[in-house]
Design a protein around this motif. Structure first.
Motif, mmCIF file in Angstrom:
data_model
loop_
_atom_site.group_PDB
_atom_site.id
_atom_site.type_symbol
_atom_site.label_atom_id
_atom_site.label_comp_id
_atom_site.label_asym_id
_atom_site.label_seq_id
_atom_site.Cartn_x
_atom_site.Cartn_y
_atom_site.Cartn_z
ATOM 1 N N ASP A 134 12.514 -6.250 -28.623
ATOM 2 C CA ASP A 134 12.469 -7.129 -30.171
ATOM 3 C C ASP A 134 11.614 -6.139 -30.997
ATOM 4 N N ARG A 135 10.982 -4.519 -30.000
ATOM 5 C CA ARG A 135 10.655 -3.326 -31.701
ATOM 6 C C ARG A 135 11.645 -2.460 -31.484
ATOM 7 N N GLY A 136 12.810 -3.150 -31.494
ATOM 8 C CA GLY A 136 13.577 -2.057 -32.001
ATOM 9 C C GLY A 136 14.807 -1.292 -31.015
ATOM 10 N N ILE A 137 14.153 -1.098 -29.780
ATOM 11 C CA ILE A 137 14.926 -0.435 -28.646
ATOM 12 C C ILE A 137 15.914 -0.209 -28.135
ATOM 13 N N ASN A 138 16.667 0.129 -28.387
ATOM 14 C CA ASN A 138 18.601 -0.109 -28.462
ATOM 15 C C ASN A 138 18.472 0.364 -27.245
ATOM 16 N N THR A 139 17.826 1.490 -26.295
ATOM 17 C CA THR A 139 18.150 2.193 -24.991
ATOM 18 C C THR A 139 17.341 2.989 -24.342
ATOM 19 N N ILE A 140 17.819 2.733 -22.973
ATOM 20 C CA ILE A 140 16.227 2.952 -22.068
ATOM 21 C C ILE A 140 16.669 3.885 -21.314
ATOM 22 N N ARG A 141 15.884 5.211 -21.092
ATOM 23 C CA ARG A 141 16.249 5.944 -20.282
ATOM 24 C C ARG A 141 15.023 6.463 -18.501
ATOM 25 N N LEU A 142 16.121 6.833 -17.808
ATOM 26 C CA LEU A 142 15.955 6.061 -16.596
ATOM 27 C C LEU A 142 15.554 7.236 -16.248
ATOM 28 N N ARG A 143 15.048 7.967 -14.966
ATOM 29 C CA ARG A 143 14.598 8.324 -13.785
ATOM 30 C C ARG A 143 15.595 8.886 -12.529
ATOM 31 N N VAL A 144 16.392 9.807 -11.567
ATOM 32 C CA VAL A 144 16.190 9.610 -11.214
ATOM 33 C C VAL A 144 15.795 10.640 -9.850
ATOM 34 N N TRP A 145 15.526 9.994 -8.278
ATOM 35 C CA TRP A 145 14.753 10.801 -7.580
ATOM 36 C C TRP A 145 15.861 11.225 -6.626
ATOM 37 N N VAL A 146 15.850 12.123 -6.021
ATOM 38 C CA VAL A 146 16.699 12.255 -4.638
ATOM 39 C C VAL A 146 16.155 11.492 -3.678
ATOM 40 N N ASN A 147 14.761 11.873 -2.419
ATOM 41 C CA ASN A 147 14.879 10.427 -1.928
ATOM 42 C C ASN A 147 13.291 10.821 -1.915
ATOM 43 N N PRO A 148 13.108 9.160 -2.689
ATOM 44 C CA PRO A 148 11.308 9.480 -3.125
ATOM 45 C C PRO A 148 10.746 8.848 -2.773
ATOM 46 N N SER A 149 9.727 9.013 -2.350
ATOM 47 C CA SER A 149 8.467 8.741 -1.534
ATOM 48 C C SER A 149 7.917 7.098 -1.864
ATOM 49 N N ASN A 150 7.090 6.318 -1.271
ATOM 50 C CA ASN A 150 6.284 5.581 -1.728
ATOM 51 C C ASN A 150 5.053 5.720 -1.485
ATOM 52 N N ASP A 151 4.688 7.165 -2.205
ATOM 53 C CA ASP A 151 3.114 7.286 -2.944
ATOM 54 C C ASP A 151 3.206 6.655 -4.005
ATOM 55 N N LYS A 152 2.060 6.030 -4.110
ATOM 56 C CA LYS A 152 1.393 5.149 -5.267
ATOM 57 C C LYS A 152 1.849 6.160 -6.377
ATOM 58 N N ALA A 153 1.306 7.788 -6.696
ATOM 59 C CA ALA A 153 1.767 8.070 -7.893
ATOM 60 C C ALA A 153 3.075 8.874 -8.324
ATOM 61 N N SER A 154 3.423 9.169 -6.985
ATOM 62 C CA SER A 154 5.330 9.868 -6.918
ATOM 63 C C SER A 154 6.308 9.025 -6.632
ATOM 64 N N GLY A 155 6.196 7.663 -6.363
ATOM 65 C CA GLY A 155 7.063 7.591 -5.336
ATOM 66 C C GLY A 155 8.094 5.785 -6.849
ATOM 67 N N HIS A 156 9.053 5.402 -5.846
ATOM 68 C CA HIS A 156 9.833 4.783 -6.950
ATOM 69 C C HIS A 156 11.166 5.796 -7.419
ATOM 70 N N CYS A 157 11.255 5.287 -8.291
ATOM 71 C CA CYS A 157 12.718 5.968 -9.539
ATOM 72 C C CYS A 157 13.804 6.425 -7.499
ATOM 73 N N SER A 158 14.646 5.513 -7.145
ATOM 74 C CA SER A 158 15.365 6.383 -6.382
ATOM 75 C C SER A 158 16.968 5.919 -6.502
ATOM 76 N N PRO A 159 17.687 5.911 -6.314
ATOM 77 C CA PRO A 159 18.814 5.755 -6.929
ATOM 78 C C PRO A 159 19.436 4.312 -6.999
ATOM 79 N N ALA A 160 18.737 3.632 -5.994
ATOM 80 C CA ALA A 160 19.009 2.476 -5.625
ATOM 81 C C ALA A 160 18.581 1.248 -7.092
ATOM 82 N N GLU A 161 16.912 1.553 -6.754
ATOM 83 C CA GLU A 161 16.426 0.881 -8.576
ATOM 84 C C GLU A 161 16.321 1.260 -9.233
#
Length: 353
Positions: free
Chosen positions: A77-104
């Motif tokens: 709604d604010r004009g954004i037409n592109t989404i950038r997504l980082r991907v990590w190889v085997n991320p942990s579930n740490d609250k600061a550095s988890g997520h961003c797995s390939p599946a996610e």
């Protein structure tokens, strides 16, 4: 991007072992993928790598009228037409550095594409954050020889893009490495040994083009206002025959401890010089400003968008805000573009003007 966050414990990462394809497979994909967006339109983007994690912790997003709304829709709604997504190889579930797995990453890319967004995938080639101060190899690759690392980069890149393709998503851009002035996959891929870094970058390029030759490959450095930094790196890239399509830049006046008005001309000069010197397209793939200074951040974004659009021959492709939705109370990050009440900052209006 360097920062510190204070979030909550989140859901476990996905196990991809059962859904990754072998890089050498010749089996045809039965799923028809969505075509890449036609070139020519200016990319106005947001990196939302935190979004899955924020949603998993129950964070709610609101529109200006106080109604709950999907974060991606708020950005659109604010004009954004592109989404950038980082991907990590085997991320942990740490609250600061988890997520961003390939599946996610695939799940979020599908969501964004359904809203008509263009997709950029940012490969860190690490299990967590990679930036100029750290380029740590994934734990599974830690003891691999250089030859094995070349295979690792190819296979990881190919496998993630295959997962996306199977889900019906073909990214418009793929970033091989994240902020790599001193290389990646240290120590083997340090830029002091540019010949080896070049080979690693080319493996990412080759894997991407094997999925779809139309995907544009980005090589990304920080400090986009520093022409000397970029000339040194990309002169070496040319000598070592690095294959890429787009030069990506980060630009953060906040970290330079300077108002953008002091350095915006240097950014413009560097954008123009990269095009004329190397014949490549350019893009600001990370930008951000202090969330408490909405007008200043808005004006900075207007200036950056103007600078990229002013690059001759339409070689300036777009501008992407790094984590606008990463609201300070959740992330601890000063350069989001979100208010404490869960609503977008007016700074983002720069993208729709």
């Amino acid at each position: 991007m360097k920062f510190y966050i204070n979030a909550f414990v989140v859901l476990a990462c996905f196990n991809l072992a059962s859904c990754q394809n072998d890089a050498g497979s010749t089996e045809k994909d039965p799923v028809v993928t969505v075509p890449i967006t036609e070139n020519g339109s200016f990319s106005k983007g947001a990196d939302v790598g935190w979004l899955s994690q924020m949603e998993a912790t129950g964070y709610q997003f609101y529109d200006a009228d106080g109604s709950k709304k999907d974060c991606l829709q708020l950005l659109k709604d604010r004009g954004i037409n592109t989404i950038r997504l980082r991907v990590w190889v085997n991320p942990s579930n740490d609250k600061a550095s988890g997520h961003c797995s390939p599946a996610e990453t695939v799940t979020m890319a599908v969501r964004a594409q359904k809203l008509g967004m263009r997709i950029m995938i940012d490969f860190h080639y690490s299990d967590s954050w990679a930036d100029p101060g750290k380029q740590t190899k994934p734990a599974a690759w830690a003891n691999h020889s250089f030859t094995e690392l070349l295979n690792d980069v190819y296979k990881h890149t190919f496998d993630v893009l295959t997962l996306l393709k199977t889900a019906g998503v073909t990214p418009e851009w793929v970033q091989v490495g994240n902020e790599i002035p001193d290389g990646m996959l240290w120590p083997e891929g340090k830029s002091a040994n540019f010949g080896q870094l070049a080979q690693l970058l080319n493996k990412g390029y080759e894997a991407t083009k094997a999925i779809n030759p139309a995907i544009k490959v980005i090589v990304h450095l920080d400090q986009g206002n520093d022409n000397g930094r970029f000339r040194w790196f990309f002169d070496n890239a040319k000598v070592n025959n690095v294959k890429y399509d787009v030069i990506g830049m980060s630009y953060y006046p906040y970290w330079l401890k300077s108002d953008y008005k002091v350095t915006i001309a240097d950014l413009q000069n560097n954008l123009n010089d990269m095009v004329s010197r190397y014949g490549k397209e350019v893009m600001v793939v990370e930008v951000g400003g202090d969330y408490t200074l909405e007008q200043n951040t808005h004006d900075m974004l207007v200036a950056v968008i103007k600078a990229v659009k002013a690059v001759p021959n339409n070689k300036g492709l777009g501008v992407i805000y790094w984590e606008p939705e990463g609201e300070k109370s959740w992330s601890g990050y000063q350069l989001s573009a979100w208010r404490s009440d869960g609503k977008p900052s007016k700074a983002l209006d720069a993208f729709k003007e």
